[in-house]
Design an enzyme around this catalytic site. Structure first.
Site, PDB file in Angstrom:
ATOM      1  N   ARG A  61       0.726  -1.173  -0.111  1.00 47.28           N
ATOM      2  CA  ARG A  61       0.155   0.073   0.131  1.00 47.28           C
ATOM      3  C   ARG A  61       0.973   1.235  -0.162  1.00 47.28           C
ATOM      4  NH1 ARG A  61      -1.477   0.926   4.284  1.00 47.28           N
ATOM      5  NH2 ARG A  61      -0.623  -0.705   5.659  1.00 47.28           N
ATOM      6  N   LYS A 203      -8.252  -2.836   1.745  1.00 50.35           N
ATOM      7  CA  LYS A 203      -8.428  -1.758   2.810  1.00 50.35           C
ATOM      8  C   LYS A 203      -9.104  -0.537   2.598  1.00 50.35           C
ATOM      9  CE  LYS A 203      -5.598  -4.225   5.372  1.00 50.35           C
ATOM     10  NZ  LYS A 203      -6.023  -4.931   6.598  1.00 50.35           N
ATOM     11  N   HIS A 223      -8.568  -4.394  13.288  1.00 49.18           N
ATOM     12  CA  HIS A 223      -7.951  -4.857  12.685  1.00 49.18           C
ATOM     13  C   HIS A 223      -7.188  -6.048  13.277  1.00 49.18           C
ATOM     14  CE1 HIS A 223      -3.706  -4.713  10.415  1.00 49.18           C
ATOM     15  NE2 HIS A 223      -4.546  -5.432   9.755  1.00 49.18           N
ATOM     16  N   SER A 241       1.425  -6.258  10.304  1.00 47.26           N
ATOM     17  CA  SER A 241       1.694  -7.093   9.466  1.00 47.26           C
ATOM     18  C   SER A 241       3.223  -7.504   9.888  1.00 47.26           C
ATOM     19  CB  SER A 241       2.086  -6.268   7.986  1.00 47.26           C
ATOM     20  OG  SER A 241       2.820  -7.078   7.176  1.00 47.26           O
ATOM     21  N   LYS A 245      -0.154 -12.703  12.947  1.00 47.57           N
ATOM     22  CA  LYS A 245      -1.532 -12.717  12.955  1.00 47.57           C
ATOM     23  C   LYS A 245      -2.420 -13.753  12.448  1.00 47.57           C
ATOM     24  CE  LYS A 245      -3.294  -8.585  11.942  1.00 47.57           C
ATOM     25  NZ  LYS A 245      -3.714  -9.132  10.538  1.00 47.57           N
ATOM     26  N   THR A 246      -2.073 -13.977  11.067  1.00 43.99           N
ATOM     27  CA  THR A 246      -2.606 -14.982  10.197  1.00 43.99           C
ATOM     28  C   THR A 246      -1.957 -16.241  10.759  1.00 43.99           C
ATOM     29  OG1 THR A 246      -2.898 -13.374   8.396  1.00 43.99           O
ATOM     30  CG2 THR A 246      -2.975 -15.854   7.726  1.00 43.99           C
ATOM     31  N   ASP A 260      -8.209 -11.087   9.464  1.00 48.41           N
ATOM     32  CA  ASP A 260      -7.737  -9.572   9.379  1.00 48.41           C
ATOM     33  C   ASP A 260      -8.704  -8.622   9.851  1.00 48.41           C
ATOM     34  OD1 ASP A 260      -5.488  -8.088   8.599  1.00 48.41           O
ATOM     35  OD2 ASP A 260      -6.637  -7.648   6.852  1.00 48.41           O
ATOM     36  N   ARG A 325       2.328 -12.278  -0.973  1.00 48.69           N
ATOM     37  CA  ARG A 325       1.107 -12.528  -0.419  1.00 48.69           C
ATOM     38  C   ARG A 325       0.509 -13.726  -1.258  1.00 48.69           C
ATOM     39  NH1 ARG A 325      -0.881  -9.553   4.119  1.00 48.69           N
ATOM     40  NH2 ARG A 325       0.444  -7.744   4.332  1.00 48.69           N
TER      41      ARG A 325
END
Length: 534
Positions: A61, A203, A223, A241, A245-246, A260, A325
Site C-alpha cells: 500500500r 483496505k 484490525h 503485518s 496474526k494470520t 484480518d 502474499r
C-alpha cells in the site's frame, strides 16, 4: 459457486458513468478469471495450480497517496492528519472523470458484485469494476460472495473503480503523484489509479467500515484475526503485518473465523471478509501447513519468484519484496467457520514482533495496560527490510491499524475498553520477535513456543501460575507455561549481558513514552500510568 450466467446490470453501470461500449465480464468464476489472466499473459500457474502474478511497481500500500474527500459529510468527523489525507471535492470530480474515461476506453472490463460483513444486519453491498481479471479474482476471494438469489436483486451501496494502468496528472488531480486511492463518503465510491497492489481494494473497504460502523451502528471495528475453540470460545489476535496474526489464528485445533478484519457488537464478532490475504515469505508446510495448503488451484499469489527452470515457488526469496502474499477464499482453510461469526471474545492477544528482544514472549495485561498497548500498537522493523534501516526500528500504529482508521484512535480504544470491562475479557501481549538479544544478536521466538503459550492462555493453564512484574514495562509475566522452557519466559534472563538488556529495555521504554505523549490529555490518567517506566 454460481451455476447460471447473470445479466449484466447495464442500467446500474451506466449510472456509475460506464458507457458499456467495451466487453463487460460480469461475475465470472475463479476458473474463468484465471483463464482470462493467462490468455492476456498476466501471470502463470505454479506447480500446485495457483495463479502467480506481479503487481508491478507497487508491492504494498501507499498510505501517503490515499485520500479522503473533505466535504460536508466528513469535515468534522474524520481525524485529519497522519494517514487521513484530505482532498477537495473538485479534485475528486476530476479523478472520477479521468478514471471513468480510462475505463470506458478499455476493450474489456471485469465487474463483480460482492459484500462485506458476515452479520446480515451490517451488510454492505459492493460493486467492483476492474481493468484486470486477476484483480477481480482477488475481489472474489476477499469479499463475501452473494448467492444466486441475492444477485438477482443486487443493489450496490458502494462502487470501487480500479484503473491500475492509469497515471493521473498530479497537478490537475491534486494528488502527490500519478497513483492514488481516493474515498468519497458522499459519492460512496473508492477510486484507485496507478497501482495494481490488490491490498488497496481490500483496505479501502476496511476504512469505510471503520468510519461507518462505530459511528452509526455502535460496532467496534477491529484490525484483528479471530478463531474459536471446540467449546465455542472466541479469541481475537491483533497485530501489524509480520507479527503472526494470520499464522497464529490459523490453528489446526481451532476454527478460523477470519484472519484480518472483524466487527464486535452486543452479540459477538463477525468477519468483514470472505477470504484471507496471507503473507507467504518463508512459508513452509512444516510451520504453516494450513496456509501452505491454500496455495492451490484458484489461489492468487503475488510477487513471488520461482526456483530456476521450474514453476515451483521459492517462498524464501524476498528479491521482489518481503511482502509476498497469497489470497484465497476462507473455505480453502479446512478448519474454518462458514458463517463467519463467533461469540463474545474471552481472550484478546496483542501480537508484536519486538526486534529489540526485551518484551516477554507472553504477559497478562490489566484493562488499563490493554488500552495503553492497544493505543500504542507497537511492533518493530528489522534491519534490511527497508532502505536505511540498519538496526531495529520501533513502529507505533494506533489500534494496530492506524492507516485504516478514519476516526480518532481514542474512539476505538474507548469501545474496546468498555467491552473488556463488561465481559471480563482476558488480554495478553505475545512477543513473536526476538529473544536473547536484539535482532542480529538474539534469535527469533520459536513458532512452537508461541503456539504453546497461546494454547495455555486459551485453556486456562496460565490462570493459576505465579506471575512476576517486569520492572520497566509493568507487564505480568508467568513463571511457568506448559511446553515452554521457563528460561524463555523472562526476557532479561535470556540475554548474555544483563546491562545490555537493561539499556535496550530503557531505550524501547523511552520510545513508548514519547509516542504516547499525544494521547495523555485524552485518556484517563490510569491508562497513561499503565505504560513503561524509566
Amino acid at each position: 459457486m454460481l451455476t447460471k450466467p447473470f445479466e449484466i446490470p447495464g442500467k446500474q453501470l451506466k449510472a456509475a458513468g460506464l458507457n458499456l461500449n467495451n466487453q463487460i465480464h460480469y461475475q465470472l468464476s475463479p476458473d474463468e478469471l484465471v483463464d482470462d489472466a493467462l490468455m492476456n499473459h498476466q501471470g502463470r500457474l505454479n506447480d500446485t495450480g495457483a495463479l502467480v502474478i506481479s503487481t508491478g511497481r507497487f508491492t504494498g500500500r501507499s498510505p501517503r497517496d490515499k485520500f479522503v474527500v473533505k466535504d460536508a459529510v466528513t469535515a468534522a468527523t474524520i481525524d485529519w492528519g497522519n494517514f487521513n489525507n484530505p482532498i477537495e471535492e473538485f479534485y475528486f470530480d476530476r479523478i472520477l472523470e479521468d478514471v471513468r474515461n480510462y475505463l470506458n476506453s478499455r476493450k474489456e472490463l471485469w465487474v463483480r458484485d460482492a459484500y462485506a460483513c458476515a452479520a446480515p444486519e451490517y451488510r454492505l453491498n459492493i460493486r467492483v469494476v476492474n481493468e484486470l481479471p486477476w484483480m477481480n479474482l482477488f475481489a472474489h476471494h476477499l469479499f463475501l460472495r452473494p448467492s444466486e438469489e441475492e444477485l438477482e436483486h443486487f443493489e450496490p451501496d458502494w462502487h470501487i473503480l480500479s484503473a491500475p494502468s492509469l497515471e493521473l496528472d498530479p497537478v490537475r488531480c491534486g494528488t502527490r503523484q500519478g497513483n492514488t486511492t481516493v474515498v468519497s463518503f458522499k459519492h460512496k465510491m473508492i477510486l484507485i489509479a496507478g497501482s495494481a497492489y490488490t491490498g488497496e481494494i481490500k483496505k479501502g473497504v476496511f476504512s469505510i467500515l471503520n468510519y461507518l460502523l462505530p459511528q452509526t451502528r455502535g460496532v467496534l471495528s477491529m484490525h484483528c484475526a479471530a478463531n474459536k475453540g471446540k467449546k465455542g470460545d472466541t479469541a481475537l489476535f491483533f497485530g501489524l503485518s509480520g507479527t503472526g496474526k494470520t499464522t497464529l489464528s490459523t490453528d489446526p485445533d481451532r476454527k478460523l473465523i477470519g484472519d484480518d478484519e472483524h466487527g464486535w457488537d452486543d452479540n459477538g464478532v463477525f468477519n468483514f471478509e470472505g477470504g484471507c490475504y496471507a503473507k507467504c515469505i518463508g512459508l513452509s508446510a512444516e510451520k504453516e501447513p494450513e496456509i501452505y495448503r491454500a496455495v492451490r488451484k484458484g489461489a492468487l499469489v503475488e510477487n513471488v519468484s520461482f526456483f530456476p527452470g521450474t514453476n515451483r515457488i521459492n517462498f524464501d526469496d524476498a528479491s521482489v519484496t518481503e511482502n509476498t502474499r497469497v489470497a484465497y477464499p476462507i473455505d480453502f482453510v479446512e478448519n474454518s467457520v462458514p458463517e463467519g461469526t463467533g461469540g463474545i471474545p474471552r481472550n484478546l492477544f496483542f501480537l508484536t514482533c519486538d526486534a529489540y528482544g526485551v518484551l516477554p514472549p507472553i504477559a497478562r495485561l490489566s484493562r488499563e495496560q490493554a488500552l495503553y498497548y492497544f493505543i500504542s500498537g507497537y511492533t518493530a522493523k528489522v534491519a534490511g527490510t527497508e532502505t536505511g534501516v540498519t538496526e531495529p526500528k520501533a513502529t507505533f500504529s494506533a489500534c494496530f491499524g492506524a492507516p485504516f482508521l478514519p476516526l480518532h484512535p481514542a474512539r476505538y480504544a474507548t469501545m474496546l475498553g468498555d467491552r473488556i470491562a463488561q465481559h471480563g475479557v482476558k488480554v495478553w501481549m505475545v512477543n513473536t520477535g526476538w529473544t536473547g538479544g536484539a535482532y542480529g544478536t538474539g534469535s527469533r521466538m520459536k513458532l512452537a513456543d508461541s503456539r504453546a503459550m497461546i494454547r495455555a492462555a486459551l485453556n486456562g493453564s496460565l490462570d493459576n501460575v505465579i506471575y512476576h512484574k517486569d520492572p520497566v514495562f509493568g507487564l505480568m509475566i508467568p513463571g511457568t507455561c506448559p511446553g515452554v522452557d521457563p528460561n524463555v519466559l523472562n526476557p532479561s534472563q535470556t540475554w548474555q549481558h544483563p546491562e545490555a538488556y537493561d539499556a535496550q529495555a530503557q531505550n524501547l521504554a523511552a520510545q513508548f513514552i514519547k509516542n504516547f505523549e499525544s494521547y495523555e490529555t485524552i485518556v484517563a490518567a490510569a491508562v497513561t500510568a499503565a505504560g513503561p517506566k524509566r
